[in-house]
Write an enzyme that holds these catalytic residues in place. Structure first.
Site, PDB file in Angstrom:
ATOM      1  N   ARG A 136       0.818  -1.214   0.000  1.00  0.00           N
ATOM      2  CA  ARG A 136       0.000   0.000   0.000  1.00  0.00           C
ATOM      3  C   ARG A 136       0.848   1.258   0.000  1.00  0.00           C
ATOM      4  NH1 ARG A 136      -4.066   0.495   4.189  1.00  0.00           N
ATOM      5  NH2 ARG A 136      -4.790   2.102   2.761  1.00  0.00           N
ATOM      6  N   ARG A 184      -1.389  10.436   7.709  1.00  0.00           N
ATOM      7  CA  ARG A 184      -0.081  10.892   7.231  1.00  0.00           C
ATOM      8  C   ARG A 184      -0.220  12.122   6.336  1.00  0.00           C
ATOM      9  NH1 ARG A 184      -1.734   6.316   7.061  1.00  0.00           N
ATOM     10  NH2 ARG A 184      -0.854   4.562   8.210  1.00  0.00           N
ATOM     11  N   LYS A 226      12.909   6.228  13.438  1.00  0.00           N
ATOM     12  CA  LYS A 226      12.905   5.136  12.473  1.00  0.00           C
ATOM     13  C   LYS A 226      12.863   5.656  11.041  1.00  0.00           C
ATOM     14  CE  LYS A 226      11.043   1.994   9.712  1.00  0.00           C
ATOM     15  NZ  LYS A 226      10.370   2.276   8.426  1.00  0.00           N
ATOM     16  N   PRO A 243      17.548   1.281  10.730  1.00  0.00           N
ATOM     17  CA  PRO A 243      16.143   1.547  11.060  1.00  0.00           C
ATOM     18  C   PRO A 243      15.582   0.451  11.973  1.00  0.00           C
ATOM     19  CG  PRO A 243      16.529   1.816   8.699  1.00  0.00           C
ATOM     20  CD  PRO A 243      17.760   1.186   9.274  1.00  0.00           C
ATOM     21  N   ASP A 245      12.532  -0.921  13.114  1.00  0.00           N
ATOM     22  CA  ASP A 245      11.086  -1.063  12.981  1.00  0.00           C
ATOM     23  C   ASP A 245      10.636  -2.265  13.802  1.00  0.00           C
ATOM     24  OD1 ASP A 245      12.180  -3.104  11.496  1.00  0.00           O
ATOM     25  OD2 ASP A 245      10.507  -3.160  10.123  1.00  0.00           O
TER      26      ASP A 245
END
Length: 301
Positions: A136, A184, A226, A243, A245
């Site tokens: 997505r 976002r 991140k 990063p 996550d």
DNA sequence: CTCCAGGGAGCCT
DNA sequence: AGGCTCCATGGA
């Protein structure tokens, strides 16, 4: 249309274009034919991949002996930079920490290289990545290009460029929500406005010491540690950035518990020291390997 | 129905 | 500084 090929013999170390472009590092390359990003691990080794950099359309594909390219310009130097072909992969791996999990990850995707995406597009795409599935995130970038990019004619098709900061700064939060960016949307708009106005840009980040660069990155809206690490690693070539996550947090808990320090900054430092030089390279192999279903090999005695 | 996805902002102590 | 809570969207 211009065409060319970069012989694999000219590249230090192995190259795997599919692993490089389908390992979750970049949301700015896609397949012009078929339109799908393979997450099933099936072969796409000979597929074309497309990106747009500075209003130039660039396609690449890997053959047995070369990386072929075609585009609206002489793309050879751009491709070398964008796909990390300057990195001496044998030297990177040789300097890195080695353990059974890391060895398995590296063996599985040997040739995976760290991309260098354009700064603003990388920044926007990773702001969009928050709590979102990989497929997505691609769809969001495609909609942003179509609505806010510049149309370019290439190979009889219309290709849209990655939006300029000013274009997204001029959008409203509601406009971006219509593109399914969800919460976002205001982050992207406000960050685009910061870049467009010159309040905070790549020039304020690039070249600074890694930890200061990361801290400065978080001044962008929608950018925490991140996302900052993703942009530093996948755009600006900070190969130390790791990063952290959810996948890497789990990996640290399962395989490197001594590196868990509670705070992101402290866990990051411990993990980077554990992984050694170019920790971001090893992190990216681990991320792709674990997310693709790989696991730590059973110790054989 | 619930849970989760390459997290981060805002607000509270 | 560190710990909540909320945030859109769609697929499993």
């Amino acid at each position: 249309m211009e065409r060319g090929a970069i012989p694999l013999d000219d590249v230090p170390g192995a190259v795997d274009v599919q692993a490089t472009l389908e390992s979750g590092q970049t949301y700015l390359w896609w397949r012009p034919d078929g339109d799908t990003y393979r997450t099933d691990g099936l072969s796409g080794g000979d597929a074309w991949y497309r990106t747009v950099i500075d209003d130039d359309v660039i396609d690449v594909r890997q053959t047995a002996t070369a990386i072929e390219w075609r585009g609206t310009t002489d793309a050879a130097p751009i491709v070398r930079d964008a796909l990390g072909l300057h990195d001496d992969l044998d030297a990177v791996r040789g300097a890195a920490r080695s353990d059974p999990l890391i060895t398995a990850a590296w063996d599985a995707y040997d040739g995976l290289r760290i991309v260098r995406d354009p700064f603003f597009g990388c920044l926007v795409s990773f702001i969009c990545s928050a709590q979102m599935r990989v497929e997505r995130i691609f769809e969001m970038q495609e909609r942003l290009r179509r609505e806010y990019g510049t149309p370019i004619t290439f190979d009889g098709q219309t290709v849209y460029s990655v939006p300029e900061p000013s274009a997204l700064a001029a959008a409203t939060e509601s406009d971006l929500r219509d593109l399914k960016l969800g919460y976002r949307a205001p982050y992207v708009q406000r960050t685009a406005a910061m870049v467009a106005s010159g309040e905070l840009t790549k020039r304020d980040i690039d070249g600074r010491a890694y930890e200061l660069a990361r801290e400065t990155m978080t001044d962008f809206v929608g950018v925490g540690n991140k996302v900052a690490d993703c942009v530093l690693l996948f755009s600006l070539g900070y190969l130390a950035a790791v990063p952290l996550d959810t996948w890497m947090q789990t990996a640290i808990e399962d395989h490197y518990p001594d590196c868990e320090r509670g705070r992101y900054e402290d866990t990051s430092r411990a993990f980077r020291e554990h992984l050694g030089p170019h920790a971001g390279y090893t992190q990216t192999y681990l991320f792709h390997y674990l997310r693709s279903g790989g696991s730590a090999p059973e110790p054989t005695e």
